[in-house]
Design a protein around this motif. Structure first.
Motif, PDB file in Angstrom:
ATOM      1  N   THR A   1       0.817  -1.220   0.000  1.00 32.82           N
ATOM      2  CA  THR A   1       0.000   0.000   0.000  1.00 32.82           C
ATOM      3  C   THR A   1       0.850   1.269   0.000  1.00 32.82           C
ATOM      4  O   THR A   1       0.321   2.375   0.145  1.00 32.82           O
ATOM      5  CB  THR A   1      -0.944   0.025   1.211  1.00 32.82           C
TER       6      THR A   1
ATOM      7  N   GLN B   1       2.289   2.884  -2.395  1.00 34.83           N
ATOM      8  CA  GLN B   1       1.980   3.833  -3.467  1.00 34.83           C
ATOM      9  C   GLN B   1       0.794   4.722  -3.092  1.00 34.83           C
ATOM     10  O   GLN B   1       0.737   5.883  -3.498  1.00 34.83           O
ATOM     11  CB  GLN B   1       1.743   3.126  -4.811  1.00 34.83           C
ATOM     12  N   ILE B   2      -0.129   4.208  -2.314  1.00 30.32           N
ATOM     13  CA  ILE B   2      -1.265   5.024  -1.881  1.00 30.32           C
ATOM     14  C   ILE B   2      -0.804   6.056  -0.865  1.00 30.32           C
ATOM     15  O   ILE B   2      -1.156   7.233  -0.950  1.00 30.32           O
ATOM     16  CB  ILE B   2      -2.375   4.127  -1.284  1.00 30.32           C
ATOM     17  N   ARG B   3      -0.006   5.619   0.113  1.00 29.59           N
ATOM     18  CA  ARG B   3       0.488   6.557   1.129  1.00 29.59           C
ATOM     19  C   ARG B   3       1.382   7.625   0.526  1.00 29.59           C
ATOM     20  O   ARG B   3       1.407   8.764   0.996  1.00 29.59           O
ATOM     21  CB  ARG B   3       1.247   5.796   2.214  1.00 29.59           C
ATOM     22  N   ASP B   4       2.125   7.283  -0.511  1.00 29.27           N
ATOM     23  CA  ASP B   4       3.050   8.230  -1.134  1.00 29.27           C
ATOM     24  C   ASP B   4       2.391   9.132  -2.175  1.00 29.27           C
ATOM     25  O   ASP B   4       3.019  10.074  -2.656  1.00 29.27           O
ATOM     26  CB  ASP B   4       4.214   7.471  -1.787  1.00 29.27           C
ATOM     27  N   ASP B   5       1.166   8.853  -2.524  1.00 30.57           N
ATOM     28  CA  ASP B   5       0.444   9.638  -3.528  1.00 30.57           C
ATOM     29  C   ASP B   5      -0.125  10.894  -2.861  1.00 30.57           C
ATOM     30  O   ASP B   5      -1.007  10.809  -2.006  1.00 30.57           O
ATOM     31  CB  ASP B   5      -0.688   8.796  -4.113  1.00 30.57           C
TER      32      ASP B   5
ATOM     33  N   SER C   1      -2.221  12.990  -3.799  1.00 34.17           N
ATOM     34  CA  SER C   1      -3.646  13.244  -4.011  1.00 34.17           C
ATOM     35  C   SER C   1      -4.519  12.490  -3.004  1.00 34.17           C
ATOM     36  O   SER C   1      -5.699  12.789  -2.873  1.00 34.17           O
ATOM     37  CB  SER C   1      -4.049  12.877  -5.441  1.00 34.17           C
ATOM     38  N   TRP C   2      -3.947  11.532  -2.285  1.00 35.27           N
ATOM     39  CA  TRP C   2      -4.689  10.781  -1.268  1.00 35.27           C
ATOM     40  C   TRP C   2      -4.448  11.423   0.087  1.00 35.27           C
ATOM     41  O   TRP C   2      -3.641  10.971   0.891  1.00 35.27           O
ATOM     42  CB  TRP C   2      -4.217   9.323  -1.231  1.00 35.27           C
ATOM     43  N   ARG C   3      -5.143  12.490   0.354  1.00 29.64           N
ATOM     44  CA  ARG C   3      -5.026  13.199   1.629  1.00 29.64           C
ATOM     45  C   ARG C   3      -6.410  13.534   2.139  1.00 29.64           C
ATOM     46  O   ARG C   3      -7.339  13.750   1.365  1.00 29.64           O
ATOM     47  CB  ARG C   3      -4.226  14.497   1.471  1.00 29.64           C
ATOM     48  N   VAL C   4      -6.535  13.590   3.440  1.00 29.52           N
ATOM     49  CA  VAL C   4      -7.801  13.984   4.036  1.00 29.52           C
ATOM     50  C   VAL C   4      -7.798  15.496   4.227  1.00 29.52           C
ATOM     51  O   VAL C   4      -6.759  16.134   4.237  1.00 29.52           O
ATOM     52  CB  VAL C   4      -8.047  13.279   5.391  1.00 29.52           C
TER      53      VAL C   4
END
Length: 106
Positions: free
Chosen positions: A72, A74-78, A80-83
């Motif tokens: 996972t 790549q998701i944490r490092d992306d 655009s995936w921020r709250v």
């Protein structure tokens, strides 16, 4: 179900357990049908998931960091995936936590 050795079968699933007071209120025909449906929909994948869980636990026991899976990353490092940031007034609530607790001297 009157004792631990009694079996109760519905929709192809056999339940074995101690009888409990008011069990008919929880083990309604609708609830048992839901459990049956859930069982049949997941029975093929369940052993695979349990094996994955055992493998993961063994890796953690041997020292692997349990917080994040490498898969996972790549998701944490992306970016655009921020709250969204916290709403105003929620950033620092320490004062609220102390006020009115009854154990603090002000």
């Amino acid at each position: 179900m009157n004792s631990f050795t009694d079996n109760f079968t519905i929709n192809g699933i056999t339940l074995t357990a101690h009888a409990v007071r008011r069990q008919n209120e929880n083990l309604t025909p609708e609830a048992l049908k839901f459990i049956s449906t859930l069982h049949w929909k997941t029975e093929k994948r369940r052993p695979e998931l349990l094996k994955t869980q055992q493998t993961r636990r063994a890796a953690i026991r041997s020292g692997q960091d349990p917080r994040f899976l490498p898969a996972t990353a790549q998701i944490r490092d992306d970016p655009s995936w921020r709250v969204a940031p916290p709403a105003p007034g929620l950033e620092d609530r320490r004062v609220e936590a102390l006020a009115g607790c009854g154990r603090c001297v002000h």
